[in-house]
Write a protein that holds these residues in place. Structure first.
Motif: not given
Length: 270
Positions: A66, A80, A98, A100-101, A250, A252-253
């Motif tokens: 990631r 970000d 965490d 993912s996007v 993500s 903090r996305h």
């Protein structure tokens, strides 16, 4: 506590080198392992260009890694975190597992006239085809059916995230990255009583593909993201949505449209 294998990719500016040294020290102190060869997480320190470089360094490991971007300059589309938020970032890395996007990628395949093997690339932003000395002529096929014969300076094929880059500057639409599609945009096409193209950007669905069959590629220039490919006798270029995707951590996305507003419009007074 979460312990990760982390690679750090950075540019060479003085400020970025200082931030990178601080980041590495804090990551090790938090118990993470610096592993440039087989990371679980890749942290880019710099700008969007640095993140593009990080993507290409690890494009063969997209199912394993990631990405996170730390920006050391102005706000970027792929970053970000700011350089003064390292402690907050490391705290989240160390305490939270965490998700993912994922964003679409462009699959690029180039076939040559001289019998050389087809070359395959993945692009995060875009691929551009241009003639450097005269008008470029190419037949555009969509899903193996001839759509038009293009004459002009060149063509750009972009991903949704790449739609805010060169594509936007030549009149292309901005696409949300959750739209699994690619965009074809013309660069200074010839449109008159003799020669005619659609003259508008086209959004191509994920189950379709584009092939550019070059009529004369002696001086054809092809780029994949920030990389310029060696000029050779190109027969055709094939584009479609890649099976692979890039995964951004993500923790903090930033919302995509907020990125667009911040980059092109700025603060709005209500």
């Amino acid at each position: 506590m979460v312990k990760l294998k982390i690679a750090v990719v950075h540019n060479k500016t003085e400020h970025t080198l200082q931030i990178t040294a601080e980041l590495l020290e804090k990551l090790v102190a938090a118990g993470h392992t610096i592993d440039q060869r087989n990371p679980e997480l890749v942290i880019s320190v710099g700008g969007d260009g640095t993140l593009l470089s990080a993507f290409h360094l690890y494009s063969h490991k997209l199912d394993q890694v990631r990405f996170i971007g730390v920006h050391t300059g102005h706000l970027g589309f792929y970053t970000d975190w700011r350089d003064y938020e390292l402690d907050d970032l490391i705290e989240l890395l160390s305490t939270r597992k965490d998700e993912s996007v994922s964003y679409p990628l462009l699959d690029v395949r180039i076939t040559y006239r001289n019998g050389k093997p087809t070359k395959h690339f993945l692009s995060l932003n875009e691929s551009i085809v241009k003639r450097t000395d005269s008008t470029m002529v190419a037949d555009i096929y969509i899903r193996d059916e001839l759509f038009e014969r293009f004459r002009g300076d060149g063509l750009s094929v972009s991903t949704p995230t790449g739609s805010t880059a060169y594509n936007k500057s030549i009149g292309g639409a901005v696409l949300h990255p959750r739209i699994n599609a690619i965009q074809l945009a013309e660069i200074a096409s010839l449109n008159n009583r003799v020669f005619r193209t659609l003259g508008s950007p086209m959004v191509i669905a994920s189950h379709e593909w584009i092939e550019l069959r070059m009529q004369d590629s002696a001086e054809c220039l092809v780029t994949v993201d920030q990389f310029q490919l060696q000029q050779e006798e190109i027969k055709s270029i094939f584009y479609r949505i890649a099976e692979e995707k890039i995964q951004f951590a993500s923790y903090r996305h930033t919302h995509f449209w907020r990125r667009v507003r911040d980059a092109f419009i700025g603060e709005i007074e209500e």
